[in-house]
Scaffold this motif. Structure first.
Motif, PDB file in Angstrom:
ATOM      1  N   ARG A   1     -75.755  22.954  16.793  1.00 54.18           N
ATOM      2  CA  ARG A   1     -76.610  23.896  17.517  1.00 54.18           C
ATOM      3  C   ARG A   1     -75.833  24.533  18.671  1.00 54.18           C
ATOM      4  N   ILE A   2     -75.000  23.743  19.318  1.00 53.01           N
ATOM      5  CA  ILE A   2     -74.184  24.300  20.405  1.00 53.01           C
ATOM      6  C   ILE A   2     -73.302  25.411  19.871  1.00 53.01           C
ATOM      7  N   GLY A   3     -72.697  25.168  18.706  1.00 50.23           N
ATOM      8  CA  GLY A   3     -71.836  26.180  18.116  1.00 50.23           C
ATOM      9  C   GLY A   3     -72.606  27.431  17.722  1.00 50.23           C
ATOM     10  N   GLU A   4     -73.820  27.258  17.169  1.00 53.42           N
ATOM     11  CA  GLU A   4     -74.612  28.409  16.748  1.00 53.42           C
ATOM     12  C   GLU A   4     -75.104  29.208  17.949  1.00 53.42           C
ATOM     13  N   LEU A   5     -75.528  28.511  19.026  1.00 56.77           N
ATOM     14  CA  LEU A   5     -75.937  29.224  20.231  1.00 56.77           C
ATOM     15  C   LEU A   5     -74.759  29.967  20.843  1.00 56.77           C
ATOM     16  N   ALA A   6     -73.582  29.365  20.801  1.00 58.20           N
ATOM     17  CA  ALA A   6     -72.387  30.038  21.310  1.00 58.20           C
ATOM     18  C   ALA A   6     -72.130  31.319  20.526  1.00 58.20           C
ATOM     19  N   ARG A   7     -72.326  31.259  19.208  1.00 57.75           N
ATOM     20  CA  ARG A   7     -72.140  32.465  18.400  1.00 57.75           C
ATOM     21  C   ARG A   7     -73.151  33.534  18.790  1.00 57.75           C
ATOM     22  N   LEU A   8     -74.411  33.100  19.024  1.00 50.25           N
ATOM     23  CA  LEU A   8     -75.466  34.054  19.400  1.00 50.25           C
ATOM     24  C   LEU A   8     -75.179  34.676  20.766  1.00 50.25           C
ATOM     25  N   ILE A   9     -74.613  33.864  21.675  1.00 45.72           N
ATOM     26  CA  ILE A   9     -74.272  34.394  23.007  1.00 45.72           C
ATOM     27  C   ILE A   9     -73.213  35.478  22.874  1.00 45.72           C
ATOM     28  N   GLY A  10     -72.207  35.229  22.022  1.00 42.99           N
ATOM     29  CA  GLY A  10     -71.222  36.246  21.692  1.00 42.99           C
ATOM     30  C   GLY A  10     -70.213  36.549  22.784  1.00 42.99           C
ATOM     31  N   ALA A  11     -69.999  35.616  23.711  1.00 43.38           N
ATOM     32  CA  ALA A  11     -69.003  35.850  24.780  1.00 43.38           C
ATOM     33  C   ALA A  11     -67.593  35.827  24.192  1.00 43.38           C
ATOM     34  N   GLU A  12     -66.716  36.602  24.826  1.00 47.38           N
ATOM     35  CA  GLU A  12     -65.321  36.621  24.364  1.00 47.38           C
ATOM     36  C   GLU A  12     -64.644  35.283  24.598  1.00 47.38           C
ATOM     37  N   ASP A  13     -64.971  34.629  25.691  1.00 46.44           N
ATOM     38  CA  ASP A  13     -64.404  33.313  25.999  1.00 46.44           C
ATOM     39  C   ASP A  13     -65.196  32.261  25.222  1.00 46.44           C
ATOM     40  N   ILE A  14     -64.617  31.767  24.149  1.00 47.23           N
ATOM     41  CA  ILE A  14     -65.324  30.824  23.275  1.00 47.23           C
ATOM     42  C   ILE A  14     -65.691  29.549  24.014  1.00 47.23           C
ATOM     43  N   ALA A  15     -64.765  29.047  24.826  1.00 48.24           N
ATOM     44  CA  ALA A  15     -65.033  27.812  25.567  1.00 48.24           C
ATOM     45  C   ALA A  15     -66.201  28.015  26.520  1.00 48.24           C
ATOM     46  N   GLU A  16     -66.194  29.145  27.180  1.00 46.37           N
ATOM     47  CA  GLU A  16     -67.289  29.429  28.114  1.00 46.37           C
ATOM     48  C   GLU A  16     -68.617  29.549  27.365  1.00 46.37           C
ATOM     49  N   ALA A  17     -68.596  30.203  26.196  1.00 49.31           N
ATOM     50  CA  ALA A  17     -69.828  30.346  25.407  1.00 49.31           C
ATOM     51  C   ALA A  17     -70.347  28.976  24.990  1.00 49.31           C
ATOM     52  N   HIS A  18     -69.434  28.074  24.589  1.00 50.30           N
ATOM     53  CA  HIS A  18     -69.874  26.728  24.209  1.00 50.30           C
ATOM     54  C   HIS A  18     -70.441  25.979  25.404  1.00 50.30           C
ATOM     55  N   ALA A  19     -69.820  26.130  26.548  1.00 52.80           N
ATOM     56  CA  ALA A  19     -70.318  25.451  27.744  1.00 52.80           C
ATOM     57  C   ALA A  19     -71.698  25.968  28.112  1.00 52.80           C
ATOM     58  N   THR A  20     -71.853  27.287  28.026  1.00 57.53           N
ATOM     59  CA  THR A  20     -73.170  27.884  28.317  1.00 57.53           C
ATOM     60  C   THR A  20     -74.211  27.408  27.325  1.00 57.53           C
ATOM     61  N   ALA A  21     -73.841  27.367  26.070  1.00 55.41           N
ATOM     62  CA  ALA A  21     -74.778  26.933  25.031  1.00 55.41           C
ATOM     63  C   ALA A  21     -75.208  25.491  25.259  1.00 55.41           C
ATOM     64  N   ARG A  22     -74.235  24.616  25.598  1.00 51.31           N
ATOM     65  CA  ARG A  22     -74.571  23.217  25.857  1.00 51.31           C
ATOM     66  C   ARG A  22     -75.537  23.111  27.033  1.00 51.31           C
ATOM     67  N   TRP A  23     -75.227  23.885  28.093  1.00 52.73           N
ATOM     68  CA  TRP A  23     -76.110  23.851  29.271  1.00 52.73           C
ATOM     69  C   TRP A  23     -77.525  24.333  28.906  1.00 52.73           C
TER      70      TRP A  23
END
Length: 558
Positions: A528-550
């Motif tokens: 789910r973290i990975g899918e939310l990161a994809r939905l966020i669509g930020a260029e910084d993948i690590a940042e998108a994953h961190a945001t998704a986890r939060w």
């Protein structure tokens, strides 16, 4: 509640199984991955029209199956009983669409009509979005939502019960009125028949007595002549049998002393003389009693003719006429009772209509009090859902007593929701002014404000069209709140909505054997973290994953 959905050879779906849970079920995936195809398949299962080409190329038929957990429902029980379909706490609905366009429906393995599925649909699932807005565009739904907000369920049930009873009484009265002329004719004929029987008043055995008397009267003259001659020959004539016996007896008296055996003969002659005298007296008395009267004979003939007419009219013997009369009286009593029932029904109809009028007036007052409050609450919800400039109105029209539409299962009122989606526009009917996404958000607002827990599934497709950020967050929160009361299946492209899922599924296309097909997979926490990161669509993948986890952890804490 929808427990599972199986789709085979439908559009680009080869074989797909979706097992849903309680609460909020989210479908995400790339644009064009097939999320809306799953919603379309569910719509088809619940009675939607099968468009040409829904069967996967090369397949013989498309199949959509759904398993629904259903609570005790009079409406479901009544609908299934009418088609003699057995059920307990689950319904397995299967729809098959052949490549040629023909289709069939099975419910719990038994053949069923598409009309039945459409009748069950509101009790099983409601689909909002992608043009599936018939429910929200139904004025009856508007009235039901207003009543749910006004907490007037008891009044609604009372109204529905009175309306049903009124319809039953009117149907019974119509049936009685339709047959009234026939009953009147029958009753008049029965009265005529009974009057004739009672006027004639036949007695059991009377016919035999009358025929015997008539036979005597018809033969009276001959009896008089022959009887008189016989009397003379036996008794009074010079050469009567009695005179001759007397002479013979006197001669024997003179010689009886010569032969003792002649004394016995003399006794026989004396006895014969006594018998002849007795017979002559009987003939004389009977001749005296004979009273030949032409008037009496005519009366007998007329009486016998009346009895014969009665026998022919009713096709029975004279002795059976009493039973015929009893049956006629019983039927007359039944007809009289029918007329009394009509009077009783008319009185009951007036009482039911009076109670309906009282309940309808009370319900109208409740609705009129609730309508502006509902409009205010929904407007606030729409503001939080990026429709802050929309104006929402509840228009209530009440039929006058006796006018068309006054009597109905939901009272004398017709509520209609009007919407002005943009500033400066007049409020108009929802179908004229709202897009699919706007209608989905409006429905979400209405359900959030109005509804208690329901047993059906709410399906939202395109609810996040044209929104993002804070608004998407608000939509997600309301979906999660609503999901505590009712199962929801939602298609979304927004991480702010997907974060609130109780069950998160990702839909994706893949190629197998040179052909595209759709697959669905339930996601675990890390996925789910990975899918939310994809939905966020930020260029910084690590940042998108961190945001998704939060986002997920924050949603879990709320």
């Amino acid at each position: 509640m929808l427990k599972s959905l199986h789709i085979a050879d439908f559009a680009i779906i080869r074989d797909l199984e979706l097992k849903l849970g309680d609460g909020l079920n989210l479908l995400t995936g790339e644009t064009g991955a097939g999320k809306s195809i799953i919603v379309d398949a569910l719509g088809l299962l619940l009675g939607g029209r099968a468009e040409t080409g829904v069967v996967r190329a090369g397949a013989r038929l498309a199949v959509v199956e759904g398993v629904f957990a259903v609570s005790e429902s009079e409406a479901i029980a009544r609908a299934l009983a009418e088609e003699q379909i057995e059920w307990d706490d689950e319904l397995l609905i299967r729809r098959e669409i052949q490549a040629g366009g023909r289709s069939r429906v099975l419910i719990n393995g038994q053949s069923a009509s598409l009309a039945l599925v459409r009748r069950l649909q509101p009790l099983l699932a409601e689909i909002y979005g992608q043009g599936e807005q018939q429910t929200l565009q139904s004025l009856r739904t508007h009235t039901e939502l207003l009543d749910a907000f006004a907490d007037s369920d008891d009044l609604r049930r009372a109204i529905a019960s009175l309306y049903t009873r009124r319809r039953e009484i009117r149907q019974a009265l119509d049936d009685l009125e339709r047959d009234r002329r026939e009953r009147e004719r029958e009753r008049e004929f029965i009265e005529f028949q009974l009057a004739e029987i009672e006027r004639v008043a036949p007695r059991a055995g009377e016919e035999r007595e009358l025929e015997a008397e008539r036979a005597l009267l018809v033969a009276a003259e001959e009896l008089q002549t022959l009887g008189a001659e016989t009397y003379l020959e036996l008794y009074e004539g010079d050469r009567s049998a009695l005179a001759l016996l007397g002479a013979a007896r006197r001669r024997l008296e003179r010689v009886r002393h010569l032969d003792a055996r002649l004394a016995a003969v003399l006794g026989d002659l004396e006895q014969a003389s006594a018998l002849i005298a007795e017979a002559a007296e009987t003939i004389r008395d009977r001749l005296a009693a004979l009273d030949f009267s032409p008037e009496r004979l005519a009366a007998l003939e007329e009486r016998l003719a009346s009895l014969e007419r009665l026998k022919r009219r009713h096709g029975v013997s004279l002795d059976e006429l009493a039973e015929v009369a009893a049956q006629l009286r019983q039927r007359r009593a039944s007809l009289i009772e029918t007329d009394r029932r009509r009077e009783d029904l008319q009185r009951e109809l007036e009482a039911v209509e009076a109670r309906y009028a009282e309940a309808a007036a009370q319900l109208s007052a409740t609705r009129r009090g609730a309508a502006p409050r509902l409009a205010q609450r929904v407007a606030r919800e729409l503001g939080a859902l990026a429709m802050e400039h929309a104006r929402f109105q509840v228009e209530l029209r009440t039929a006058e007593p006796g006018a068309e539409g006054y009597y109905s299962a939901f009272g004398a009122d017709r509520a209609e929701f009007l919407l002005a989606a943009n500033p400066g526009e007049p409020a108009r009917a929802l179908g004229e002014v709202a897009s699919g996404g706007e209608l989905s958000r409006l429905m979400l607002a209405l359900l959030t404000v109005c509804c208690a827990a329901g047993s059906g599934t709410l399906v939202f497709d395109e609810i996040d069209a044209g929104i993002g950020g804070r608004v998407a967050e608000a939509v997600g929160q309301r979906l999660r709140e609503l999901a505590t009361r009712q199962q929801i299946l939602c298609v979304t492209h927004q991480a702010a909505i997907a974060r609130f899922a109780d069950h998160h599924f990702v839909v994706a296309k893949r190629v197998r054997g040179g052909r595209t097909e759709v697959a669905v997979r339930r996601l675990g926490w890390e996925e789910r973290i990975g899918e939310l990161a994809r939905l966020i669509g930020a260029e910084d993948i690590a940042e998108a994953h961190a945001t998704a986890r939060w986002m997920l952890e924050e949603a879990r804490r709320r």
